[in-house]
Design a protein around this motif. Sequence first.
Motif, mmCIF file in Angstrom:
data_model
loop_
_atom_site.group_PDB
_atom_site.id
_atom_site.type_symbol
_atom_site.label_atom_id
_atom_site.label_comp_id
_atom_site.label_asym_id
_atom_site.label_seq_id
_atom_site.Cartn_x
_atom_site.Cartn_y
_atom_site.Cartn_z
ATOM 1 N N TYR A 133 37.059 48.891 29.160
ATOM 2 C CA TYR A 133 36.817 49.242 30.413
ATOM 3 C C TYR A 133 35.995 48.367 31.367
ATOM 4 O O TYR A 133 36.323 47.743 32.300
ATOM 5 N N ALA A 135 40.371 53.193 39.215
ATOM 6 C CA ALA A 135 41.257 52.798 38.504
ATOM 7 C C ALA A 135 41.467 53.299 37.283
ATOM 8 O O ALA A 135 42.647 53.584 36.733
ATOM 9 N N ARG A 155 44.371 44.753 35.130
ATOM 10 C CA ARG A 155 43.540 44.353 34.043
ATOM 11 C C ARG A 155 43.209 45.068 32.953
ATOM 12 O O ARG A 155 43.122 45.062 31.729
ATOM 13 N N LEU A 156 43.155 46.671 33.485
ATOM 14 C CA LEU A 156 42.770 47.518 32.642
ATOM 15 C C LEU A 156 43.867 47.966 31.592
ATOM 16 O O LEU A 156 43.904 48.262 30.399
ATOM 17 N N GLY A 211 37.212 45.264 33.727
ATOM 18 C CA GLY A 211 37.121 45.622 35.003
ATOM 19 C C GLY A 211 36.143 45.157 35.772
ATOM 20 O O GLY A 211 36.068 44.780 37.069
ATOM 21 N N HIS A 261 32.019 47.991 43.434
ATOM 22 C CA HIS A 261 32.715 47.578 42.290
ATOM 23 C C HIS A 261 32.915 48.513 40.934
ATOM 24 O O HIS A 261 34.071 48.795 40.471
ATOM 25 N N MET A 298 42.689 45.466 39.632
ATOM 26 C CA MET A 298 41.702 46.232 38.408
ATOM 27 C C MET A 298 42.586 46.926 37.645
ATOM 28 O O MET A 298 42.401 46.850 36.289
ATOM 29 N N LEU A 330 36.413 50.694 39.728
ATOM 30 C CA LEU A 330 36.723 50.750 38.303
ATOM 31 C C LEU A 330 37.100 52.233 38.097
ATOM 32 O O LEU A 330 37.918 52.396 37.282
#
Length: 226
Positions: A43, A67, A87-88, A47, A60, A84, A64
């Motif tokens: 995470y 998301a 990417r996770l 993130g 930010h 985001m 995160l």
Amino acid sequence: MHGRQLDRSLKTGAYLETIWLPAKKESLSASTFADYTEIVQLYLVPGLGHLKLVDLRDKHVIALYEAIMQINRPLPDGTKPSEMLRRLLEVRAYSTRQLKVGEARRRKQTKPISPTRVRKIHAVLLSALNWAVKSKRLRENPIAHVETPRVRGRRAKPLVWTTERVQRWQETGKVPGPVMVWTPAQTGAFLDFIADERLYALFHLVAFRGLRRAEVAGLAWADTDL
């Protein structure tokens, strides 16, 4: 302010993985350290890792958490996953089971992330950033006032197995509530009934000390003396 110039090139990911986690290893149990490492890798680094530590802001972290709460949940029609979220999702492991012909590989974890887990992620990040302040890598913690998602719904209220409730359960087979609690007499009757059980000492310990299920199930034989 602290007599030391802040390192404005240090990335959040590098700080978490190469500075903070190694510094915490000796003070944490193996299981807790493994959980912290998983949270960082699944995470926090995907993130926030690309951001410079000194540039990290509450917005930010809020993005995160939003998301994370979207993982394994359907998005509204016409909505594409955010950068985001992508990417996770990329770092989540795939299932290793044998696939059927024509079946696509799926992620190992398919359940949504609970608000409780997000609170744990927040606690880890909060601790890491507090340590950054103490070690003079930050002047203040940017997420000191960030709130995590709340758990929806009310928690089930425990009910005691009174004589009337026991009788009703025996008549109908219906449990009065999702969380039922034994009386001291019922607990004693249960322990008397299993007196010859191989794991009697463990049940006795759970009954009188209130161990959690995970603490019992995760107890290693090497650490057990019955």
